[in-house]
Write a protein that holds these residues in place. Structure first.
Motif, PDB file in Angstrom:
ATOM      1  N   SER A  31      -1.289   7.070  -7.228  1.00 39.25           N
ATOM      2  CA  SER A  31      -1.482   6.010  -8.225  1.00 39.25           C
ATOM      3  C   SER A  31      -0.175   5.350  -8.636  1.00 39.25           C
ATOM      4  N   LEU A  32       0.930   5.748  -7.995  1.00 35.52           N
ATOM      5  CA  LEU A  32       2.219   5.111  -8.247  1.00 35.52           C
ATOM      6  C   LEU A  32       2.661   4.378  -6.992  1.00 35.52           C
ATOM      7  N   VAL A  33       2.627   3.055  -7.058  1.00 33.88           N
ATOM      8  CA  VAL A  33       2.959   2.209  -5.910  1.00 33.88           C
ATOM      9  C   VAL A  33       4.444   1.877  -5.925  1.00 33.88           C
ATOM     10  N   MET A  34       5.061   2.008  -4.750  1.00 34.28           N
ATOM     11  CA  MET A  34       6.464   1.629  -4.578  1.00 34.28           C
ATOM     12  C   MET A  34       6.490   0.305  -3.821  1.00 34.28           C
ATOM     13  N   THR A  35       6.953  -0.731  -4.491  1.00 34.41           N
ATOM     14  CA  THR A  35       6.937  -2.047  -3.874  1.00 34.41           C
ATOM     15  C   THR A  35       8.288  -2.729  -4.053  1.00 34.41           C
TER      16      THR A  35
ATOM     17  N   LEU B 136       0.801  -1.224   0.000  1.00 31.98           N
ATOM     18  CA  LEU B 136       0.000   0.000   0.000  1.00 31.98           C
ATOM     19  C   LEU B 136       0.833   1.273   0.000  1.00 31.98           C
ATOM     20  N   ASN B 137       2.132   1.147  -0.192  1.00 34.13           N
ATOM     21  CA  ASN B 137       3.001   2.317  -0.119  1.00 34.13           C
ATOM     22  C   ASN B 137       3.134   2.981  -1.480  1.00 34.13           C
ATOM     23  N   THR B 138       2.775   4.249  -1.550  1.00 30.31           N
ATOM     24  CA  THR B 138       2.779   4.989  -2.799  1.00 30.31           C
ATOM     25  C   THR B 138       3.739   6.174  -2.725  1.00 30.31           C
ATOM     26  N   VAL B 139       3.905   6.837  -3.857  1.00 28.82           N
ATOM     27  CA  VAL B 139       4.714   8.057  -3.885  1.00 28.82           C
ATOM     28  C   VAL B 139       4.091   9.104  -2.967  1.00 28.82           C
ATOM     29  N   ALA B 140       2.771   9.080  -2.839  1.00 29.26           N
ATOM     30  CA  ALA B 140       2.091  10.040  -1.963  1.00 29.26           C
ATOM     31  C   ALA B 140       2.555   9.906  -0.516  1.00 29.26           C
ATOM     32  N   SER B 141       2.669   8.685  -0.033  1.00 28.55           N
ATOM     33  CA  SER B 141       3.120   8.481   1.349  1.00 28.55           C
ATOM     34  C   SER B 141       4.625   8.667   1.474  1.00 28.55           C
ATOM     35  N   PHE B 142       5.361   8.244   0.454  1.00 27.26           N
ATOM     36  CA  PHE B 142       6.822   8.365   0.473  1.00 27.26           C
ATOM     37  C   PHE B 142       7.254   9.826   0.485  1.00 27.26           C
ATOM     38  N   ALA B 143       6.551  10.654  -0.288  1.00 26.45           N
ATOM     39  CA  ALA B 143       6.926  12.061  -0.424  1.00 26.45           C
ATOM     40  C   ALA B 143       6.009  12.994   0.361  1.00 26.45           C
ATOM     41  N   SER B 144       5.425  12.489   1.413  1.00 27.80           N
ATOM     42  CA  SER B 144       4.548  13.340   2.230  1.00 27.80           C
ATOM     43  C   SER B 144       5.334  14.188   3.222  1.00 27.80           C
ATOM     44  N   THR B 145       6.523  13.729   3.573  1.00 27.19           N
ATOM     45  CA  THR B 145       7.347  14.380   4.582  1.00 27.19           C
ATOM     46  C   THR B 145       8.806  14.326   4.164  1.00 27.19           C
TER      47      THR B 145
END
Length: 289
Positions: A105-109, A32-41
């Motif tokens: 919409s971009l998942v990092m896995t 469930l890890n996306t660019v949104a969560s990766f680049a949130s902080t």
């Protein structure tokens, strides 16, 4: 049961069965890890937010330092960004337009069992990252783009006139350019957050949300990337980022500008093969060693 009507399954769920010739997208669970969560902080804040650990004597241990800037930059550029472009190129090559690309919409896995590994603030191993494009709810066949009235209206704003059912090269190019433009926003947010260098976790960050970036590039700087570069350069937290984008004769800025202005270029070069594409951008020196 062997004699069960397959449609009974859908009726039980309360949803209609799939339509004939429907497009199916099937892929493995990627986490469930996306660019949104990766680049949130920014990284330094993420490092400080690590769950506290204690040593043998019960004393709190300082979280490990971040990997070097060059290692993290290589991971972002040749791992996350290049992987995302490859995913979009594959989709376009298959004749599909996404139409709703965003950071989520971009998942990092990872190919390992721990799918969270690739989105760790300490991850720098490009071979341990897999980028996957998801959220295809608004996607469609490229050849059917002009069946969407809103698409036709958006194209008209760029001086392009399409009729319903138009399958011209110009319509296909503009449909792909919308995906590229959206991906450009994702890349800008990713770079400005994940490669920001904060002296400490309490240092405030300039706004990097999509609305702010859109206002800066469209209204304030009128798509002038040299002016935008000067804005970024004026912030100490982005000094190393500017140097990175300046390398190889400004290859990084070239990629970002090409993505952001893809719609304009598509309109200028309508009915021409001389267009910006995800596949062509992969050959930019920015993604080379």
């Amino acid at each position: 049961e062997e004699d069960m009507d397959p449609n009974d399954f859908y009726r039980a769920l309360g949803v209609p069965p799939p339509k004939p010739q429907a497009v199916w997208v099937v892929y493995e669970y990627a986490g469930l890890n996306t660019v949104a969560s990766f680049a949130s902080t920014p990284p330094e804040k993420r490092r400080r937010q690590q769950p506290p650990k204690k040593n043998f004597f019960g004393q709190l241990i300082e979280p490990p330092p971040l990997p070097s800037y060059s290692e993290r930059a290589n991971y972002i550029v040749k791992g996350v960004m290049k992987g995302a472009l490859e995913a979009l190129a594959t989709v376009h090559d298959a004749g599909i337009v996404h139409r709703s690309i965003g950071r989520s919409s971009l998942v990092m896995t990872s190919p390992t069992q721990d799918k969270r590994e690739a989105s760790s603030v300490y991850s720098t191993r490009v071979s341990g990252l897999r980028m996957k494009l998801t959220d295809f709810g608004f996607s469609d066949l490229l050849e059917d783009s002009t069946d969407d009235e809103e698409f036709v209206l958006r194209a008209r704003a760029f001086g392009l006139s399409f009729k319903k059912g138009d399958t011209s090269l110009a319509a296909t190019n503009f449909a792909m350019s919308e995906d590229l433009h959206a991906l450009g926003f994702v890349f800008l947010g990713l770079l400005l957050v994940s490669l920001a260098e904060l002296p400490n976790a309490e240092t405030p960050m300039p706004a990097t949300d999509e609305d702010t970036i859109q206002k800066l590039l469209s209204e304030i700087f009128a798509q002038d990337f040299q002016a935008f570069r000067e804005y970024v350069e004026a912030e100490d937290v982005w000094n190393n980022l500017v140097k990175l984008l300046d390398e190889k004769d400004g290859a990084g800025w070239t990629v970002l500008e090409a993505l952001y202005t893809a719609r304009e270029k598509s309109a200028e070069n309508k009915n021409s093969l001389n267009i910006v594409s995800a596949r062509s951008l992969l050959s930019n020196p920015f993604f080379k060693d």
